[in-house]
Motif scaffolding. Structure first.
Motif, PDB file in Angstrom:
ATOM      1  N   ILE A  38       0.864  -1.184   0.000  1.00  0.00           N
ATOM      2  CA  ILE A  38       0.000   0.000   0.000  1.00  0.00           C
ATOM      3  C   ILE A  38       0.896   1.228   0.000  1.00  0.00           C
ATOM      4  N   ALA A 114      -6.127   2.701   5.889  1.00  0.00           N
ATOM      5  CA  ALA A 114      -5.659   1.321   6.005  1.00  0.00           C
ATOM      6  C   ALA A 114      -6.778   0.324   5.744  1.00  0.00           C
ATOM      7  N   SER A 115      -7.944   0.579   6.326  1.00  0.00           N
ATOM      8  CA  SER A 115      -9.067  -0.340   6.169  1.00  0.00           C
ATOM      9  C   SER A 115      -9.477  -0.476   4.705  1.00  0.00           C
ATOM     10  N   VAL A 118      -6.626  -2.317   2.631  1.00  0.00           N
ATOM     11  CA  VAL A 118      -6.608  -3.741   2.965  1.00  0.00           C
ATOM     12  C   VAL A 118      -7.813  -4.445   2.360  1.00  0.00           C
ATOM     13  N   LEU A 130       0.917  -9.005   3.088  1.00  0.00           N
ATOM     14  CA  LEU A 130       0.971  -7.547   2.998  1.00  0.00           C
ATOM     15  C   LEU A 130       2.287  -7.122   3.618  1.00  0.00           C
ATOM     16  N   PHE A 132       4.656  -3.972   4.676  1.00  0.00           N
ATOM     17  CA  PHE A 132       4.653  -2.527   4.894  1.00  0.00           C
ATOM     18  C   PHE A 132       5.904  -2.117   5.660  1.00  0.00           C
ATOM     19  N   GLY A 199       1.099   0.932  10.201  1.00  0.00           N
ATOM     20  CA  GLY A 199       1.238  -0.514  10.273  1.00  0.00           C
ATOM     21  C   GLY A 199       0.235  -1.132  11.246  1.00  0.00           C
ATOM     22  N   GLU A 201      -2.648   0.068  11.952  1.00  0.00           N
ATOM     23  CA  GLU A 201      -3.970   0.126  11.320  1.00  0.00           C
ATOM     24  C   GLU A 201      -4.128  -0.937  10.247  1.00  0.00           C
ATOM     25  N   TYR A 202      -3.044  -1.252   9.519  1.00  0.00           N
ATOM     26  CA  TYR A 202      -3.120  -2.336   8.541  1.00  0.00           C
ATOM     27  C   TYR A 202      -3.450  -3.655   9.242  1.00  0.00           C
ATOM     28  N   PRO A 215       0.644 -10.267   7.583  1.00  0.00           N
ATOM     29  CA  PRO A 215       1.413  -9.026   7.575  1.00  0.00           C
ATOM     30  C   PRO A 215       2.913  -9.281   7.729  1.00  0.00           C
TER      31      PRO A 215
END
Length: 446
Positions: A38, A114-115, A118, A130, A132, A199, A201-202, A215
């Protein structure tokens, strides 16, 4: 089938064994290993190239998908370069597919940003990881902290609201609210740094949606996110933007050797693209939208401003009280700044007014489509895999959105088109170039 170098992540060892078995037996009918990233790439620099390289290595990825902000970014400002130029830079440096993050998500706070991003990756149905960047690089600590935030969301939110009412800025209130819940100090320290916060929030978004995506945190290298000084090859995007603003054509620096400047901080391919653009065009800055913003603000009463995302009644009253003193976008930000309202929060709120992004757009709802901005020819197989697994429409040709999307999804997509066409209008008017409607632009294919 080529097997990549040994993966340092223990959880990927089984995958490597399966791939080796397939290779030995001549079996080529398998699912690819796909990793999501992202990003904003505002602009694309050597740190981003490093991220792409390490993401592929750490997650043993066959393909990299980037979900990228379009022509406006999360801090509430236009991107330096348009989304297609930034897409080309990413593809040249190792991305296989670039998808656009809808503007209402791209310009939202960290949780909603983030939401939404994702949700795009998760709904493709074939993304495994994912990757980050973060200041800590410790995915276990980040995951543990994210779980605490989710589990104690009610208590945390109550404490947060209480501190905001006392005049704390949002970043300070967020950290203090978390600390007040008596969790380990190492968790609280994660809330000190912007990439750690994103991160978290991801990971929260992955947990909230019960996603199978794993993650992976890559420790940030080089300059800090907010570092405004060029500091060698891994300078921040903030520093690069500042340097380009000071050395732009509009500031009388028409003889600047952009290629020489940019190759110090950007990969060669990206630097050449940027230098070519800057040799004949000025970048796009927030103040290029000043007159348009003032016009939009003049149309709204304080009560009417309340319908826009991130715009509180207090901020609406401040806007109206100071509107006669409006001179430019950036100058107005300074006028509106208070102890509890950060520049970024105000800038996002003003941008939401400019782009007509309203509070009722349900930012935590899943994004209902994935729009392709570009892909590499090596990633053509990836597109077939996505089409076989995706739970949302994959839009290659923008003009097809009406037959692919529901009415509510169409409205969201048309908001993206409006934002990009507004950006293109300002860019082309400023530089005397030809306007092309976003609905007519094809994806970048390399």
């Amino acid at each position: 089938m080529r097997i990549r170098n040994s993966c340092p992540q223990t959880e990927n060892l089984l995958y490597l064994i399966i791939r080796l078995k397939e290779n030995t037996e001549g079996n080529t009918d398998h699912m690819s290993r796909i990793t999501g990233i992202i990003a904003e790439y505002n602009p694309f620099h050597k740190g981003h190239a490093y991220h792409l390289e390490k993401a592929r290595e750490l997650t043993c990825a066959d393909h990299l998908i980037v979900v990228m902000s379009g022509d406006f970014v999360q801090r509430g400002a236009p991107a330096l370069f348009d989304k297609y130029l930034r897409t080309r830079m990413a593809l040249l440096e190792g991305a296989d597919l670039v998808l656009e993050l809808p503007v209402s998500i791209a310009c939202a706070s960290a949780e909603y940003f983030a939401s939404g991003a994702v949700s795009v990756l998760d709904q493709l149905g074939c993304v495994n990881a994912l990757c980050f960047g973060s200041e800590s690089g410790d995915v276990r600590a980040l995951t543990a902290c994210a779980k605490v935030l989710l589990e104690e969301d009610t208590a945390y939110q109550q404490q947060l609201r209480s501190l905001l009412k006392k005049g704390y800025s949002f970043p300070a209130a967020r950290k203090s609210a978390f600390a007040a819940l008596h969790h380990p100090e190492c968790f609280t320290e994660l809330l000190d740094s912007p990439n750690n916060i994103l991160g978290l929030e991801y990971i929260k978004a992955l947990l909230r949606s019960n996603s199978h995506i794993q993650p992976t945190a890559l420790k940030r290298a080089g300059a800090g996110y907010h570092d405004g000084h060029l500091s060698g090859s891994l300078s921040s995007a903030t520093a690069i933007r500042k340097h380009l603003r000071e050395n732009s054509i509009e500031n009388g620096r028409s003889l600047v050797n952009y290629e020489e400047i940019l190759t110090k901080t950007m990969p060669e391919s990206a630097a050449l693209l940027a230098a070519r653009r800057l040799s004949c065009e000025s970048p796009v800055w927030e103040d290029d939208f000043s007159l348009l913003l003032r016009y939009r603000l003049m149309l709204q009463s304080p009560e009417e401003l309340g319908i826009y995302a991130d715009l509180s009644p207090e901020l609406a009253r401040r806007i109206h009280a100071r509107l006669n003193d409006f001179r430019s976008f950036s100058q107005f930000l300074s006028l509106l700044k208070t102890r509890e309202l950060t520049y970024t929060r105000i800038s996002r709120a003003l941008l939401h007014v400019l782009l007509n992004i309203k509070e009722d757009m349900s930012p935590l709802s899943p994004v209902p489509y994935a729009r392709i901005l570009g892909f590499s020819r090596a990633g053509s197989g990836l597109l077939r895999e996505i089409k076989a697994n995706t739970r949302i429409p994959l839009i290659t040709k923008a003009a097809d959105h009406r037959k692919l999307l529901s009415d509510s999804a169409q409205r969201k997509f048309e908001q993206d088109l409006f934002a990009s066409n507004l950006y293109e209008t300002v860019r082309t008017q400023k530089n005397g170039t030809v306007f092309v409607n976003d609905i007519q632009k094809p994806p970048v294919i390399l």
